[in-house]
Scaffold this motif. Structure first.
Motif, PDB file in Angstrom:
ATOM      1  N   ALA A   1       0.846  -1.196   0.000  1.00  0.00           N
ATOM      2  CA  ALA A   1       0.000   0.000   0.000  1.00  0.00           C
ATOM      3  C   ALA A   1       0.881   1.246   0.000  1.00  0.00           C
ATOM      4  N   GLY A   2       0.653   2.106  -0.956  1.00  0.00           N
ATOM      5  CA  GLY A   2       1.452   3.317  -1.043  1.00  0.00           C
ATOM      6  C   GLY A   2       0.967   4.381  -0.068  1.00  0.00           C
ATOM      7  N   VAL A   3       1.811   5.376   0.146  1.00  0.00           N
ATOM      8  CA  VAL A   3       1.472   6.502   1.008  1.00  0.00           C
ATOM      9  C   VAL A   3       1.341   7.734   0.134  1.00  0.00           C
ATOM     10  N   ALA A   4       0.199   8.409   0.237  1.00  0.00           N
ATOM     11  CA  ALA A   4      -0.036   9.601  -0.577  1.00  0.00           C
ATOM     12  C   ALA A   4       0.964  10.693  -0.219  1.00  0.00           C
ATOM     13  N   ARG A   5       1.481  11.369  -1.251  1.00  0.00           N
ATOM     14  CA  ARG A   5       2.437  12.462  -1.059  1.00  0.00           C
ATOM     15  C   ARG A   5       1.946  13.699  -1.797  1.00  0.00           C
TER      16      ARG A   5
ATOM     17  N   THR B   1       3.012  14.122  -7.656  1.00  0.00           N
ATOM     18  CA  THR B   1       2.517  14.637  -6.383  1.00  0.00           C
ATOM     19  C   THR B   1       1.398  15.662  -6.601  1.00  0.00           C
ATOM     20  N   LEU B   2       1.310  16.208  -7.807  1.00  0.00           N
ATOM     21  CA  LEU B   2       0.180  17.085  -8.135  1.00  0.00           C
ATOM     22  C   LEU B   2      -1.117  16.276  -8.162  1.00  0.00           C
ATOM     23  N   ARG B   3      -1.054  15.059  -8.722  1.00  0.00           N
ATOM     24  CA  ARG B   3      -2.237  14.174  -8.715  1.00  0.00           C
ATOM     25  C   ARG B   3      -2.611  13.777  -7.296  1.00  0.00           C
ATOM     26  N   HIS B   4      -1.608  13.546  -6.471  1.00  0.00           N
ATOM     27  CA  HIS B   4      -1.881  13.221  -5.067  1.00  0.00           C
ATOM     28  C   HIS B   4      -2.553  14.410  -4.366  1.00  0.00           C
ATOM     29  N   ARG B   5      -2.118  15.609  -4.707  1.00  0.00           N
ATOM     30  CA  ARG B   5      -2.736  16.805  -4.129  1.00  0.00           C
ATOM     31  C   ARG B   5      -4.198  16.917  -4.569  1.00  0.00           C
ATOM     32  N   CYS B   6      -4.443  16.658  -5.843  1.00  0.00           N
ATOM     33  CA  CYS B   6      -5.808  16.729  -6.363  1.00  0.00           C
ATOM     34  C   CYS B   6      -6.698  15.688  -5.687  1.00  0.00           C
TER      35      CYS B   6
ATOM     36  N   VAL C   1     -12.607  10.754 -11.298  1.00  0.00           N
ATOM     37  CA  VAL C   1     -11.872  11.900 -11.829  1.00  0.00           C
ATOM     38  C   VAL C   1     -10.430  11.518 -12.159  1.00  0.00           C
ATOM     39  N   LEU C   2      -9.811  10.731 -11.291  1.00  0.00           N
ATOM     40  CA  LEU C   2      -8.405  10.352 -11.495  1.00  0.00           C
ATOM     41  C   LEU C   2      -8.235   9.245 -12.538  1.00  0.00           C
ATOM     42  N   GLY C   3      -9.324   8.555 -12.876  1.00  0.00           N
ATOM     43  CA  GLY C   3      -9.233   7.504 -13.889  1.00  0.00           C
ATOM     44  C   GLY C   3      -8.807   6.165 -13.345  1.00  0.00           C
ATOM     45  N   HIS C   4      -9.224   5.852 -12.109  1.00  0.00           N
ATOM     46  CA  HIS C   4      -8.884   4.568 -11.489  1.00  0.00           C
ATOM     47  C   HIS C   4     -10.031   3.581 -11.628  1.00  0.00           C
ATOM     48  N   ALA C   5      -9.694   2.325 -11.892  1.00  0.00           N
ATOM     49  CA  ALA C   5     -10.715   1.291 -12.020  1.00  0.00           C
ATOM     50  C   ALA C   5     -11.110   0.720 -10.668  1.00  0.00           C
TER      51      ALA C   5
ATOM     52  N   THR D   1      -7.229   4.274  -5.784  1.00  0.00           N
ATOM     53  CA  THR D   1      -7.492   5.662  -5.401  1.00  0.00           C
ATOM     54  C   THR D   1      -7.025   5.935  -3.981  1.00  0.00           C
ATOM     55  N   ARG D   2      -7.204   4.953  -3.114  1.00  0.00           N
ATOM     56  CA  ARG D   2      -6.833   5.151  -1.705  1.00  0.00           C
ATOM     57  C   ARG D   2      -5.353   5.516  -1.564  1.00  0.00           C
ATOM     58  N   ARG D   3      -4.519   5.035  -2.458  1.00  0.00           N
ATOM     59  CA  ARG D   3      -3.091   5.343  -2.380  1.00  0.00           C
ATOM     60  C   ARG D   3      -2.790   6.792  -2.767  1.00  0.00           C
TER      61      ARG D   3
END
Length: 263
Positions: free
Chosen positions: A101-105, A213-218, A235-239, A244-246
């Motif tokens: 699991a990634g950490v949002a930045r 990191t701009l996408r993470h900010r959005c 909006v982000l284009g995730h299936a 998205t949680r990451r």
């Protein structure tokens, strides 16, 4: 008769195109499959589960890349077995590749606003599309006036999938409304490459902050305002919501409340 790699790959490419796979996905799958061809040049029928495990184990890849390679192997050998090219599917015995699991930045807003103030017009447009519309570098590079309907952008992302992204910032709306052709034109009537967009964003942002990191900010800002993970993912284009949680860092006040409740 044993089929050669050249014949098998040619037939598989045709099958992928017939299934509606995007040209980018086809190129990626074939690129991954060539790792098997180099190790097992005698043809698809010569490949064993041990061969595939060796390739996956020896590759110095990030978990996401390893999972992508594993997926390409599975797709090819499942197709080859289904069409009778091989008697058994060697990829069927491969374990699932787990991605931590990634950490949002998300880039902090004060750093973003400083970058926006110092950027030239082109870089500023790229920053806005990443931070306030959640576009990937490859999607920023391809923005075209035909994708703008006056209220939002039709964005074609990974796998050739198209989504609709509403645009609410007035400066972005004015910019898109005045654009004719590609927003970021390149040479020979095309657009800038995704790699070049990524480099420009890295230069426009300080330190460790990147275009991603701009996408993470959005994603983080959208979730803080809506608490709707499905809408953020759309909006982000995730299936999948787990992807998205990451991209989402929970609001700071929610984290503080949780810690206080435990204290």
């Amino acid at each position: 008769m044993t089929i050669t790699w050249d014949a098998a790959v040619a037939d598989w490419i045709t099958a992928l195109h017939a299934a509606g796979r995007s040209p980018r996905t086809v190129r990626l799958y074939v690129c991954h499959l060539r790792k098997v061809i180099r190790e097992c040049p005698d043809g698809p029928a010569s490949v064993t589960p041990t061969d595939l495990r060796y390739i996956l184990a020896c590759g110095r890849w990030k978990p996401e890349t390893r999972k992508s390679v594993r997926g390409a192997f599975g797709a090819f050998f499942r197709w080859a077995h289904g069409t009778g090219i091989i008697e058994t599917d060697p990829a069927q015995q491969l374990d699932t590749v787990r991605v931590p699991a990634g950490v949002a930045r998300p880039i902090p807003d004060d750093i973003l606003h400083e970058a926006l103030a110092q950027a030239d017009d082109r870089d500023r447009a790229m920053l806005l599309l990443g931070a306030f519309a959640g576009l990937r570098c490859m999607e920023i590079a391809r923005v075209h006036s035909r994708d703008w309907d006056g209220a939002g952008l039709y964005v074609t992302g990974k796998g050739g999938k198209t989504r609709y992204v509403p645009i609410v910032r007035s400066d972005l709306r004015r910019l898109l409304s005045s654009t004719r052709g590609f927003l970021f034109p390149g040479q020979d009537g095309g657009h800038l490459s995704p790699g070049y967009v990524s480099k420009r964003l890295a230069r426009a942002l300080p330190g460790k902050w990147t275009g991603h990191t701009l996408r993470h900010r959005c994603g983080t800002a959208m979730y803080a305002g809506t608490h709707d993970l499905l809408a953020v993912g759309a909006v982000l284009g995730h299936a999948r919501p787990e992807t998205t949680r990451r991209y989402v860092r929970l609001p700071q006040d929610a984290l503080i409340d949780a810690v206080r409740a435990a204290a």
